[in-house]
Design a protein around this motif. Structure first.
Motif, short mmCIF file in Angstrom:
data_model
loop_
_atom_site.label_atom_id
_atom_site.label_comp_id
_atom_site.label_asym_id
_atom_site.label_seq_id
_atom_site.Cartn_x
_atom_site.Cartn_y
_atom_site.Cartn_z
N ALA A 8 40.78 30.44 43.56
CA ALA A 8 39.73 31.47 43.56
C ALA A 8 40.03 32.55 42.54
O ALA A 8 39.16 32.93 41.74
CB ALA A 8 39.56 32.07 44.95
N GLY A 9 41.25 33.06 42.56
CA GLY A 9 41.62 34.13 41.64
C GLY A 9 41.59 33.70 40.19
O GLY A 9 41.09 34.42 39.32
N GLN A 10 42.12 32.51 39.91
CA GLN A 10 42.15 32.05 38.53
C GLN A 10 40.76 31.69 38.02
O GLN A 10 40.43 31.93 36.85
CB GLN A 10 43.11 30.87 38.39
N SER A 11 39.93 31.15 38.88
CA SER A 11 38.56 30.85 38.47
C SER A 11 37.81 32.14 38.17
O SER A 11 37.08 32.24 37.17
CB SER A 11 37.85 30.04 39.56
N ALA A 12 38.00 33.15 39.02
CA ALA A 12 37.38 34.45 38.76
C ALA A 12 37.88 35.02 37.43
O ALA A 12 37.09 35.53 36.63
CB ALA A 12 37.68 35.42 39.91
N ALA A 13 39.18 34.91 37.18
CA ALA A 13 39.76 35.43 35.93
C ALA A 13 39.20 34.72 34.71
O ALA A 13 38.94 35.35 33.68
CB ALA A 13 41.29 35.29 35.97
N LEU A 14 39.01 33.43 34.81
CA LEU A 14 38.44 32.67 33.71
C LEU A 14 37.06 33.24 33.33
O LEU A 14 36.78 33.48 32.15
CB LEU A 14 38.33 31.19 34.10
N PHE A 15 36.24 33.51 34.33
CA PHE A 15 34.90 34.02 34.05
C PHE A 15 34.92 35.47 33.58
O PHE A 15 34.20 35.82 32.65
CB PHE A 15 34.00 33.87 35.28
N THR A 16 35.73 36.33 34.21
CA THR A 16 35.72 37.74 33.78
C THR A 16 36.29 37.89 32.38
O THR A 16 35.76 38.66 31.57
CB THR A 16 36.47 38.65 34.78
N SER A 17 37.35 37.16 32.08
CA SER A 17 37.92 37.25 30.72
C SER A 17 36.96 36.69 29.69
O SER A 17 36.76 37.29 28.63
CB SER A 17 39.25 36.49 30.64
N LYS A 18 36.37 35.55 30.00
CA LYS A 18 35.42 34.95 29.07
C LYS A 18 34.19 35.84 28.90
O LYS A 18 33.57 35.86 27.85
CB LYS A 18 35.02 33.56 29.57
N GLY A 19 33.88 36.65 29.93
CA GLY A 19 32.78 37.59 29.89
C GLY A 19 33.15 38.92 29.23
O GLY A 19 32.44 39.90 29.39
N GLN A 20 34.29 38.93 28.53
CA GLN A 20 34.73 40.09 27.74
C GLN A 20 35.22 41.27 28.58
O GLN A 20 35.21 42.41 28.11
CB GLN A 20 33.64 40.55 26.78
N GLY B 41 35.37 31.79 43.66
CA GLY B 41 35.92 32.74 42.69
C GLY B 41 35.00 32.89 41.49
O GLY B 41 34.75 34.01 41.01
N ALA B 42 34.46 31.78 41.00
CA ALA B 42 33.52 31.83 39.88
C ALA B 42 32.25 32.57 40.28
O ALA B 42 31.74 33.41 39.53
CB ALA B 42 33.18 30.41 39.42
N LYS B 43 31.74 32.29 41.47
CA LYS B 43 30.52 32.95 41.95
C LYS B 43 30.70 34.46 42.01
O LYS B 43 29.86 35.23 41.53
CB LYS B 43 30.15 32.42 43.34
N VAL B 44 31.81 34.90 42.59
CA VAL B 44 32.05 36.34 42.72
C VAL B 44 32.19 36.99 41.34
O VAL B 44 31.63 38.05 41.08
CB VAL B 44 33.27 36.61 43.62
N ALA B 45 32.89 36.33 40.43
CA ALA B 45 33.05 36.87 39.07
C ALA B 45 31.70 36.98 38.36
O ALA B 45 31.42 37.99 37.70
CB ALA B 45 34.01 36.00 38.26
N VAL B 46 30.85 35.97 38.49
CA VAL B 46 29.52 36.01 37.87
C VAL B 46 28.69 37.13 38.49
O VAL B 46 27.98 37.85 37.78
CB VAL B 46 28.83 34.63 37.98
N ASN B 47 28.80 37.34 39.80
CA ASN B 47 28.06 38.42 40.44
C ASN B 47 28.57 39.78 39.98
O ASN B 47 27.78 40.69 39.72
CB ASN B 47 28.14 38.30 41.96
N LEU B 48 29.88 39.94 39.83
CA LEU B 48 30.46 41.18 39.32
C LEU B 48 29.97 41.43 37.90
O LEU B 48 29.51 42.54 37.58
CB LEU B 48 31.98 41.10 39.38
#
Length: 186
Positions: free
Chosen positions: A12-24, A164-171
């Motif tokens: 969950a954490g790493q998937s979130a990190a992948l999206f937030t980092s890729k999202g600048q 994790g990806a879902k939460v990162a995309v929502n953030l």
């Protein structure tokens, strides 16, 4: 100060990190490297053959690092809300500053309770309490989100990584003021 500090380095954490980092977003992931996935044999993760959990975690870390996620080994003991963002305190005596927090601590709800997050009983075997979140992953403290098993989803790695990806995309969507979409083209 980091845009996002993620606490917990499992799927969950790493998937979130992948999206937030890729999202600048400038992203830091803090992990004690004691998660359950490290000790698992995974035979039901889409896109991966039988894989030891430690290998799955290593691949996830490599992907997130490629987009700029910074990783530090740390035992987080508290998260304190400030006028702007949060201060993260660790057992090692280090502190970090972040504008947004994603809690992805798996089955361990102790930190969530210390922070003052609302928790509720879990429906998962061996998981006593989870963070009470809305459908987007928001907690009762503005700026703190929760993902994966910590937020009450099934312990299966494919499900926690998706959450994790879902939460990162929502953030990201909240910060950008419009739905964030991450699609790459060939």
């Amino acid at each position: 100060m980091y845009d996002v500090v993620i606490i917990g380095g499992g799927p969950a954490g790493q998937s979130a990190a992948l999206f937030t980092s890729k999202g600048q977003l400038k992203t830091l992931l803090l992990d004690n490297e004691k998660g359950l996935t490290q000790r698992a044999l995974i035979r039901n993760h889409y896109g991966a053959d039988d894989v030891p959990g430690g290998e799955l975690v290593a691949v996830g870390r490599k992907q997130a690092e490629k987009f700029g996620t910074e990783f530090n080994k740390a035992n987080v003991t508290n998260v304190i809300k400030k006028d702007e963002g949060f201060t993260i305190e660790t057992e090692e005596g280090d502190t970090y500053e972040g504008k947004q927090i994603i809690l992805a601590t798996g089955a361990n709800s102790k930190l969530a309770e210390t922070i003052g997050l609302n928790t509720k009983p879990s429906s998962e075997p061996y998981v006593k309490h989870v963070v009470d979140v809305d459908a987007a992953g928001r907690t009762n403290i503005e700026g703190i989100w929760a993902a994966g098993t910590a937020a009450g989803v099934s312990v299966h790695t494919i499900i926690t990584s998706g959450d994790g990806a879902k939460v990162a995309v929502n953030l990201l969507s909240d910060l950008k003021g419009e739905r964030y979409v991450d699609h790459d083209a060939l």
